[in-house]
Design a protein around this motif. Sequence first.
Motif, PDB file in Angstrom:
ATOM      1  N   ARG A  87       0.857  -1.187   0.000  1.00  0.00           N
ATOM      2  CA  ARG A  87       0.000   0.000   0.000  1.00  0.00           C
ATOM      3  C   ARG A  87       0.888   1.230   0.000  1.00  0.00           C
ATOM      4  O   ARG A  87       1.713   1.416   0.901  1.00  0.00           O
ATOM      5  CB  ARG A  87      -0.888  -0.002   1.250  1.00  0.00           C
ATOM      6  CG  ARG A  87      -1.932   1.107   1.306  1.00  0.00           C
ATOM      7  CD  ARG A  87      -3.134   0.745   0.498  1.00  0.00           C
ATOM      8  NE  ARG A  87      -4.255   1.675   0.728  1.00  0.00           N
ATOM      9  CZ  ARG A  87      -5.358   1.677   0.007  1.00  0.00           C
ATOM     10  NH1 ARG A  87      -5.522   0.777  -0.958  1.00  0.00           N
ATOM     11  NH2 ARG A  87      -6.319   2.533   0.255  1.00  0.00           N
ATOM     12  N   ARG A  88       0.742   2.076  -1.029  1.00  0.00           N
ATOM     13  CA  ARG A  88       1.535   3.286  -1.142  1.00  0.00           C
ATOM     14  C   ARG A  88       0.642   4.431  -1.631  1.00  0.00           C
ATOM     15  O   ARG A  88      -0.061   4.287  -2.639  1.00  0.00           O
ATOM     16  CB  ARG A  88       2.699   3.102  -2.127  1.00  0.00           C
ATOM     17  CG  ARG A  88       3.700   2.021  -1.725  1.00  0.00           C
ATOM     18  CD  ARG A  88       4.500   2.392  -0.491  1.00  0.00           C
ATOM     19  NE  ARG A  88       5.539   1.414  -0.206  1.00  0.00           N
ATOM     20  CZ  ARG A  88       5.370   0.310   0.541  1.00  0.00           C
ATOM     21  NH1 ARG A  88       4.170   0.056   1.063  1.00  0.00           N
ATOM     22  NH2 ARG A  88       6.370  -0.514   0.757  1.00  0.00           N
TER      23      ARG A  88
ATOM     24  N   GLY B  97       7.667  14.529  -0.554  1.00  0.00           N
ATOM     25  CA  GLY B  97       7.405  14.013  -1.885  1.00  0.00           C
ATOM     26  C   GLY B  97       7.914  12.598  -2.042  1.00  0.00           C
ATOM     27  O   GLY B  97       8.441  11.976  -1.099  1.00  0.00           O
ATOM     28  N   ALA B  98       7.760  12.073  -3.241  1.00  0.00           N
ATOM     29  CA  ALA B  98       8.165  10.696  -3.518  1.00  0.00           C
ATOM     30  C   ALA B  98       8.843  10.603  -4.865  1.00  0.00           C
ATOM     31  O   ALA B  98       8.748  11.521  -5.700  1.00  0.00           O
ATOM     32  CB  ALA B  98       6.950   9.767  -3.469  1.00  0.00           C
ATOM     33  N   ALA B  99       9.516   9.484  -5.086  1.00  0.00           N
ATOM     34  CA  ALA B  99      10.193   9.257  -6.362  1.00  0.00           C
ATOM     35  C   ALA B  99       9.204   9.121  -7.510  1.00  0.00           C
ATOM     36  O   ALA B  99       9.580   9.293  -8.667  1.00  0.00           O
ATOM     37  CB  ALA B  99      11.066   8.008  -6.261  1.00  0.00           C
TER      38      ALA B  99
ATOM     39  N   GLY C 176       3.264  12.653  -8.237  1.00  0.00           N
ATOM     40  CA  GLY C 176       1.903  12.639  -7.741  1.00  0.00           C
ATOM     41  C   GLY C 176       1.710  11.881  -6.448  1.00  0.00           C
ATOM     42  O   GLY C 176       0.593  11.825  -5.919  1.00  0.00           O
ATOM     43  N   LEU C 177       2.762  11.300  -5.916  1.00  0.00           N
ATOM     44  CA  LEU C 177       2.679  10.533  -4.672  1.00  0.00           C
ATOM     45  C   LEU C 177       3.390  11.293  -3.566  1.00  0.00           C
ATOM     46  O   LEU C 177       4.369  12.006  -3.806  1.00  0.00           O
ATOM     47  CB  LEU C 177       3.340   9.162  -4.861  1.00  0.00           C
ATOM     48  CG  LEU C 177       3.273   8.193  -3.685  1.00  0.00           C
ATOM     49  CD1 LEU C 177       1.843   7.738  -3.443  1.00  0.00           C
ATOM     50  CD2 LEU C 177       4.171   6.986  -3.951  1.00  0.00           C
TER      51      LEU C 177
ATOM     52  N   THR D  76       9.003   3.772  -4.830  1.00  0.00           N
ATOM     53  CA  THR D  76       8.166   4.900  -4.403  1.00  0.00           C
ATOM     54  C   THR D  76       8.824   5.633  -3.245  1.00  0.00           C
ATOM     55  O   THR D  76       8.150   6.159  -2.367  1.00  0.00           O
ATOM     56  CB  THR D  76       6.770   4.401  -3.987  1.00  0.00           C
ATOM     57  OG1 THR D  76       6.912   3.483  -2.881  1.00  0.00           O
ATOM     58  CG2 THR D  76       6.070   3.702  -5.138  1.00  0.00           C
ATOM     59  N   CYS D  77      10.149   5.665  -3.225  1.00  0.00           N
ATOM     60  CA  CYS D  77      10.908   6.184  -2.083  1.00  0.00           C
ATOM     61  C   CYS D  77      10.527   7.617  -1.714  1.00  0.00           C
ATOM     62  O   CYS D  77      10.232   8.442  -2.585  1.00  0.00           O
ATOM     63  CB  CYS D  77      12.394   6.170  -2.408  1.00  0.00           C
ATOM     64  SG  CYS D  77      13.037   4.550  -2.797  1.00  0.00           S
ATOM     65  N   PRO D  78      10.580   7.942  -0.424  1.00  0.00           N
ATOM     66  CA  PRO D  78      10.343   9.318   0.008  1.00  0.00           C
ATOM     67  C   PRO D  78      11.522  10.218  -0.330  1.00  0.00           C
ATOM     68  O   PRO D  78      12.676   9.775  -0.393  1.00  0.00           O
ATOM     69  CB  PRO D  78      10.181   9.186   1.522  1.00  0.00           C
ATOM     70  CG  PRO D  78      11.014   7.991   1.870  1.00  0.00           C
ATOM     71  CD  PRO D  78      10.851   7.034   0.712  1.00  0.00           C
ATOM     72  N   LEU D  79      11.229  11.487  -0.544  1.00  0.00           N
ATOM     73  CA  LEU D  79      12.263  12.503  -0.740  1.00  0.00           C
ATOM     74  C   LEU D  79      12.514  13.221   0.577  1.00  0.00           C
ATOM     75  O   LEU D  79      11.651  13.234   1.459  1.00  0.00           O
ATOM     76  CB  LEU D  79      11.814  13.496  -1.814  1.00  0.00           C
ATOM     77  CG  LEU D  79      11.473  12.899  -3.173  1.00  0.00           C
ATOM     78  CD1 LEU D  79      11.033  14.001  -4.140  1.00  0.00           C
ATOM     79  CD2 LEU D  79      12.642  12.106  -3.744  1.00  0.00           C
ATOM     80  N   PRO D  80      13.678  13.829   0.754  1.00  0.00           N
ATOM     81  CA  PRO D  80      13.957  14.513   2.013  1.00  0.00           C
ATOM     82  C   PRO D  80      13.078  15.753   2.188  1.00  0.00           C
ATOM     83  O   PRO D  80      12.719  16.410   1.199  1.00  0.00           O
ATOM     84  CB  PRO D  80      15.431  14.931   1.869  1.00  0.00           C
ATOM     85  CG  PRO D  80      15.979  14.112   0.759  1.00  0.00           C
ATOM     86  CD  PRO D  80      14.830  13.851  -0.162  1.00  0.00           C
ATOM     87  N   PRO D  81      12.752  16.084   3.436  1.00  0.00           N
ATOM     88  CA  PRO D  81      12.087  17.372   3.664  1.00  0.00           C
ATOM     89  C   PRO D  81      13.030  18.511   3.296  1.00  0.00           C
ATOM     90  O   PRO D  81      14.259  18.336   3.273  1.00  0.00           O
ATOM     91  CB  PRO D  81      11.770  17.353   5.161  1.00  0.00           C
ATOM     92  CG  PRO D  81      12.737  16.380   5.748  1.00  0.00           C
ATOM     93  CD  PRO D  81      13.003  15.355   4.686  1.00  0.00           C
TER      94      PRO D  81
END
Length: 287
Positions: free
Chosen positions: A111-112, A161-163, A166-167, A249-254
């Motif tokens: 689930r992502r 954000g994500a890699a 839109g996610l 779907t990796c997260p991006l840094p704040p």
Amino acid sequence: MTTAIVNDTVDRAEFARDWEDWHRAHEERRADPHGFLAVTGLYWLGEEPIELPDASGSWRTGTDGPVVELPEGASLTLKDAVLSGTHEFGPLAERSGVTVGFDAGVVEIARRGGRDILRPRRGDHAYLASYTGTPSYQPDPRWRVAAKFVAYPRPRSVEVGAAVDGLSHVYESPGYLEFSLDGETYQLTVFPGHTDDAVLVLFTDATSGVTTYAANRSVLVDAPDAEGNTVIDFNRASNLPCAYTDFATCPLPPQENRLPVGIEAGEKTPVARVEGVATEIGIVAKH
């Protein structure tokens, strides 16, 4: 204010051996036949059934989570159970998932971003077979720095954000780490780590897009002691799966974790990656 750890008494040979042992184990996990380098596609489920080129069954999201309908004679394994016919997996929590096995590999069901996804993983994937390792900076004790953990009065929800376009991901941050490097003080927002005794830092720096992967790197930091003291070892900064494949779907840094200084430590940009193209049912590999 904290200061960098610079200790002339450090046994550099032993320090390098410890890092090499850590990195070897990290590479072995990464290159496992069912690891992320074996992912052959990313598929977003919806109400309309889809079929995968890498695994049997017709897959969709039902009223109560992912569902697979297997043709006669086909089966999947879930832990010790053999699945056949129609199987409902039930609702999945965000960033959770289960893995089912088939003859040639496994399928990750996860689930992502509020949607169910599938990621087949095959040990015979060409990218996995050609993988020879990730280049890295030479380990240097200079990049082990003392840090002070500062807790928020209560955890803060941080959206990043994500890699995948839109996610987004939302994490509960317990606080931030403050450290000093070359006379300048920096702060890094932290997220819960994979275990109770560590916190996770996602960051970029002045090497990002030059010698290191542009989107992100991560480093696990030992839980602080009672006074909030810990150590950030940037030598153990590692790539997330999105450095290797579009199927992540990796997260991006704040924003506050985008350091203006170059962290010339840890893993560099991989020499090759799997690129994908979007389709009606997901993302499939170009090669």
